[in-house]
Every structure is written in structure tokens, then in C-alpha cells.
Scaffold this motif. Structure first.
Motif, PDB file in Angstrom:
ATOM      1  N   MET A   1      21.005  18.277  26.179  1.00 25.75           N
ATOM      2  CA  MET A   1      21.198  17.765  25.244  1.00 25.75           C
ATOM      3  C   MET A   1      19.679  17.286  24.427  1.00 25.75           C
ATOM      4  SD  MET A   1      23.580  14.421  24.486  1.00 25.75           S
ATOM      5  CE  MET A   1      24.577  14.463  25.856  1.00 25.75           C
ATOM      6  N   ASP A   2      19.747  17.216  23.114  1.00 27.08           N
ATOM      7  CA  ASP A   2      18.594  17.823  22.185  1.00 27.08           C
ATOM      8  C   ASP A   2      18.619  16.221  21.345  1.00 27.08           C
ATOM      9  OD1 ASP A   2      20.326  18.061  20.167  1.00 27.08           O
ATOM     10  OD2 ASP A   2      19.026  19.801  19.849  1.00 27.08           O
ATOM     11  N   LEU A   3      17.149  15.648  20.635  1.00 25.26           N
ATOM     12  CA  LEU A   3      17.331  14.447  20.380  1.00 25.26           C
ATOM     13  C   LEU A   3      17.773  14.141  19.299  1.00 25.26           C
ATOM     14  CD1 LEU A   3      13.788  13.193  21.483  1.00 25.26           C
ATOM     15  CD2 LEU A   3      15.403  12.044  22.323  1.00 25.26           C
ATOM     16  N   ASP A   4      17.797  15.393  18.294  1.00 31.60           N
ATOM     17  CA  ASP A   4      18.567  15.524  17.440  1.00 31.60           C
ATOM     18  C   ASP A   4      20.525  15.127  17.114  1.00 31.60           C
ATOM     19  OD1 ASP A   4      16.579  16.285  15.710  1.00 31.60           O
ATOM     20  OD2 ASP A   4      16.827  18.411  15.719  1.00 31.60           O
ATOM     21  N   ARG A   5      20.679  16.234  18.290  1.00 29.08           N
ATOM     22  CA  ARG A   5      22.457  15.307  18.597  1.00 29.08           C
ATOM     23  C   ARG A   5      22.232  13.824  19.431  1.00 29.08           C
ATOM     24  NH1 ARG A   5      27.356  18.695  19.022  1.00 29.08           N
ATOM     25  NH2 ARG A   5      25.868  20.232  19.465  1.00 29.08           N
ATOM     26  N   LYS A   7      20.841  11.713  18.257  1.00 25.88           N
ATOM     27  CA  LYS A   7      20.786  10.585  16.650  1.00 25.88           C
ATOM     28  C   LYS A   7      21.545  10.024  16.118  1.00 25.88           C
ATOM     29  CE  LYS A   7      17.840  10.327  12.588  1.00 25.88           C
ATOM     30  NZ  LYS A   7      19.492   9.885  12.085  1.00 25.88           N
ATOM     31  N   THR A   8      22.070  11.779  16.279  1.00 22.44           N
ATOM     32  CA  THR A   8      23.899  12.790  15.639  1.00 22.44           C
ATOM     33  C   THR A   8      24.719  11.306  15.932  1.00 22.44           C
ATOM     34  OG1 THR A   8      23.378  14.379  14.701  1.00 22.44           O
ATOM     35  CG2 THR A   8      25.364  13.889  14.564  1.00 22.44           C
ATOM     36  N   LEU A   9      24.687  11.165  17.248  1.00 27.49           N
ATOM     37  CA  LEU A   9      25.717  10.345  17.873  1.00 27.49           C
ATOM     38  C   LEU A   9      25.728   8.888  18.103  1.00 27.49           C
ATOM     39  CD1 LEU A   9      26.136  12.783  21.219  1.00 27.49           C
ATOM     40  CD2 LEU A   9      27.654  12.631  18.972  1.00 27.49           C
ATOM     41  N   ILE A  10      24.607   8.539  17.936  1.00 26.80           N
ATOM     42  CA  ILE A  10      23.963   7.129  17.591  1.00 26.80           C
ATOM     43  C   ILE A  10      24.273   6.563  16.082  1.00 26.80           C
ATOM     44  CG2 ILE A  10      23.240   5.260  17.143  1.00 26.80           C
ATOM     45  CD1 ILE A  10      21.010   6.872  19.488  1.00 26.80           C
ATOM     46  N   ASP A  11      24.339   7.703  15.652  1.00 23.82           N
ATOM     47  CA  ASP A  11      24.509   6.772  13.816  1.00 23.82           C
ATOM     48  C   ASP A  11      26.082   7.343  13.323  1.00 23.82           C
ATOM     49  OD1 ASP A  11      22.234   6.690  13.140  1.00 23.82           O
ATOM     50  OD2 ASP A  11      22.014   9.067  11.779  1.00 23.82           O
ATOM     51  N   ALA A  71      23.603 -12.782   1.593  1.00 28.62           N
ATOM     52  CA  ALA A  71      23.806 -11.542   2.213  1.00 28.62           C
ATOM     53  C   ALA A  71      23.355 -11.085   3.119  1.00 28.62           C
ATOM     54  CB  ALA A  71      24.117 -10.091   0.949  1.00 28.62           C
ATOM     55  N   ASN A  72      23.011 -10.892   4.724  1.00 26.88           N
ATOM     56  CA  ASN A  72      21.771 -10.976   5.858  1.00 26.88           C
ATOM     57  C   ASN A  72      22.293  -9.118   5.882  1.00 26.88           C
ATOM     58  OD1 ASN A  72      21.597 -13.958   5.316  1.00 26.88           O
ATOM     59  ND2 ASN A  72      23.897 -13.618   6.964  1.00 26.88           N
ATOM     60  N   VAL A  73      20.374  -9.304   6.060  1.00 31.48           N
ATOM     61  CA  VAL A  73      20.632  -7.901   6.398  1.00 31.48           C
ATOM     62  C   VAL A  73      20.719  -6.813   8.617  1.00 31.48           C
ATOM     63  CG1 VAL A  73      19.493  -5.382   6.462  1.00 31.48           C
ATOM     64  CG2 VAL A  73      19.926  -6.611   4.552  1.00 31.48           C
ATOM     65  N   ALA A  74      21.302  -6.714   9.444  1.00 26.75           N
ATOM     66  CA  ALA A  74      21.106  -7.073  10.667  1.00 26.75           C
ATOM     67  C   ALA A  74      20.838  -5.754  11.056  1.00 26.75           C
ATOM     68  CB  ALA A  74      22.699  -6.817  10.959  1.00 26.75           C
ATOM     69  N   ALA A  75      19.721  -5.162  11.622  1.00 29.75           N
ATOM     70  CA  ALA A  75      19.455  -4.230  12.572  1.00 29.75           C
ATOM     71  C   ALA A  75      21.264  -2.776  13.213  1.00 29.75           C
ATOM     72  CB  ALA A  75      18.986  -4.544  14.066  1.00 29.75           C
ATOM     73  N   PRO A  76      20.754  -1.958  12.318  1.00 31.93           N
ATOM     74  CA  PRO A  76      22.070  -1.132  13.124  1.00 31.93           C
ATOM     75  C   PRO A  76      22.054  -0.837  13.923  1.00 31.93           C
ATOM     76  CG  PRO A  76      20.502   0.328  11.778  1.00 31.93           C
ATOM     77  CD  PRO A  76      20.399  -1.532  11.842  1.00 31.93           C
ATOM     78  N   LEU A  77      21.257  -1.231  15.219  1.00 33.00           N
ATOM     79  CA  LEU A  77      20.594  -0.532  16.556  1.00 33.00           C
ATOM     80  C   LEU A  77      20.127  -1.100  16.889  1.00 33.00           C
ATOM     81  CD1 LEU A  77      19.005   2.834  17.225  1.00 33.00           C
ATOM     82  CD2 LEU A  77      20.147   1.943  14.414  1.00 33.00           C
ATOM     83  N   PHE A  78      19.389  -1.101  18.275  1.00 30.38           N
ATOM     84  CA  PHE A  78      18.476  -1.288  18.714  1.00 30.38           C
ATOM     85  C   PHE A  78      17.113  -0.195  19.073  1.00 30.38           C
ATOM     86  CE2 PHE A  78      16.170  -1.141  23.527  1.00 30.38           C
ATOM     87  CZ  PHE A  78      15.518  -2.575  23.098  1.00 30.38           C
ATOM     88  N   GLY A  79      16.041  -1.667  18.491  1.00 28.71           N
ATOM     89  CA  GLY A  79      14.833  -0.841  19.499  1.00 28.71           C
ATOM     90  C   GLY A  79      13.826  -1.657  18.437  1.00 28.71           C
ATOM     91  N   LYS A 112      11.865   7.532  19.677  1.00 30.90           N
ATOM     92  CA  LYS A 112      10.951   8.142  18.878  1.00 30.90           C
ATOM     93  C   LYS A 112      11.916   8.404  18.163  1.00 30.90           C
ATOM     94  CE  LYS A 112       8.068   7.772  21.726  1.00 30.90           C
ATOM     95  NZ  LYS A 112       6.753   6.890  22.268  1.00 30.90           N
ATOM     96  N   MET A 113      12.848   7.743  17.237  1.00 31.21           N
ATOM     97  CA  MET A 113      13.563   8.399  16.283  1.00 31.21           C
ATOM     98  C   MET A 113      13.270   7.596  15.205  1.00 31.21           C
ATOM     99  SD  MET A 113      14.585  11.436  16.447  1.00 31.21           S
ATOM    100  CE  MET A 113      15.268  12.173  15.370  1.00 31.21           C
ATOM    101  N   PHE A 114      13.125   7.453  13.907  1.00 28.18           N
ATOM    102  CA  PHE A 114      13.177   6.224  13.078  1.00 28.18           C
ATOM    103  C   PHE A 114      14.169   6.140  11.979  1.00 28.18           C
ATOM    104  CE2 PHE A 114       9.153   7.274  14.737  1.00 28.18           C
ATOM    105  CZ  PHE A 114       8.108   6.384  14.537  1.00 28.18           C
ATOM    106  N   HIS A 115      14.868   4.684  11.811  1.00 29.10           N
ATOM    107  CA  HIS A 115      15.750   5.291  11.185  1.00 29.10           C
ATOM    108  C   HIS A 115      15.767   4.000   9.902  1.00 29.10           C
ATOM    109  CE1 HIS A 115      18.442   6.754  14.431  1.00 29.10           C
ATOM    110  NE2 HIS A 115      17.601   6.160  15.546  1.00 29.10           N
ATOM    111  N   GLU A 116      16.039   4.176   9.147  1.00 24.12           N
ATOM    112  CA  GLU A 116      15.515   4.001   7.490  1.00 24.12           C
ATOM    113  C   GLU A 116      16.297   2.558   7.652  1.00 24.12           C
ATOM    114  OE1 GLU A 116      15.415   5.199   4.183  1.00 24.12           O
ATOM    115  OE2 GLU A 116      12.938   5.164   3.773  1.00 24.12           O
ATOM    116  N   VAL A 117      16.304   1.299   7.188  1.00 30.42           N
ATOM    117  CA  VAL A 117      17.259   0.912   6.910  1.00 30.42           C
ATOM    118  C   VAL A 117      16.963   0.106   5.154  1.00 30.42           C
ATOM    119  CG1 VAL A 117      18.402  -2.356   7.172  1.00 30.42           C
ATOM    120  CG2 VAL A 117      17.266  -0.250   9.029  1.00 30.42           C
TER     121      VAL A 117
END
Length: 146
Positions: A1-5, A7-11, A71-79, A112-117
Motif C-alpha cells: 500500500m503506497d503513501l498516496d493511497r 493519505k487519500t484514505l485519511i482525507d 470560530a475555532n480551527v481544530a487539527a483535522p488529524l494527528f501530526g 511525511k505528508m503535509f496537509h494544509e489547514v
């Protein structure tokens, strides 16, 4: 399973109202579980999580005075949260800065993936509640708007 897959599942999990997701492919198995939040009884959008301080003590407003909208902005995931795009670059936003919906606020690094908030609404940054390089939990409050 690759990192892109992955990341897609986490998103996909973050964007949904699912609490759990399991995926198997080519002998690999991945199980993602969203931690229960204290306010799960009344489900709020990901970017509007009450602060711990506001949950501890009830607020009372005068009957003819509307409560302040925050309005509070929360982290969408752990990191690991990064408040600037590169170590030598300026921060994405600072306290007192007016932003519009879609403005990048920070980046969360996970696997090792970057998720923009990004900001979901227009507003003014009233507090930045984390430091760059700090480990954050999914649902943890990052930035507060006034």
C-alpha cells in the motif's frame, strides 16, 4: 500500500462523519479510527471545537446581549503542526491578521505528508494556541478567530 493511497484514505475519513474505516489491499490492512471528542453528543463541524476552558464552566449572557461569536480551527488529524511553509519563511498568519475563507493557516505533517489547514470563514485571528513543531491531536484547537 503506497503513501498516496493512505493519505487519500485519511482525507476521506476526515471529510466524512465516519468514526472508523478499514481497508485491505494486496495483503495489507489499514484501520483508521477517529477518537471520540467530548462534544460528540452534539456533532460540530471539524473546525468549530469548543475550547477546554469553555467546557469547564458555563457562560451566562445577559438576555439582551448576544454572546461573542468565536470560530475555532481544530487539527483535522494527528501530526506535527508547522506555522510557516519553510523554516526561513514568514508565518502563514499572525494574531490580529484579517483572513478570508480559504487562506492557509498552517500545515500538519503526518507520515511525511503535509496537509494544509485553511480558514473556512472570514475573520480575524485572535489567538494561535500551538507552537510550530508541536505535536497535535486530531480535534485539538489550533487557532481561534474573533
Amino acid at each position: 500500500m503506497d503513501l498516496d493511497r493512505i493519505k487519500t484514505l485519511i482525507d476521506a475519513l476526515v471529510a466524512s462523519d465516519l468514526n472508523e474505516m478499514e481497508f485491505s489491499e494486496d495483503g495489507w490492512s489499514l484501520r483508521l479510527v477517529r477518537r471520540a471528542q467530548p462534544n460528540d453528543m452534539v456533532r460540530a463541524p471539524v473546525n468549530t471545537v469548543p475550547s477546554a476552558h469553555s467546557r469547564q464552566r458555563p457562560t451566562r449572557a445577559a438576555p439582551d446581549v448576544a454572546p461573542e461569536r468565536v470560530a475555532n480551527v481544530a487539527a483535522p488529524l494527528f501530526g506535527i503542526v508547522h506555522l510557516q511553509p519553510a523554516p526561513d519563511a514568514p508565518v502563514f498568519v499572525s494574531v490580529g491578521q484579517a483572513v478570508t475563507a480559504g487562506t492557509p493557516l498552517c500545515v500538519i505533517e503526518a507520515m511525511k505528508m503535509f496537509h494544509e489547514v485553511r480558514a473556512e470563514h472570514d475573520g480575524t485571528v485572535s489567538a494561535i494556541l500551538v507552537a510550530s513543531g508541536q505535536e497535535v491531536e486530531a480535534g485539538q484547537e489550533l487557532i481561534r478567530f474573533a
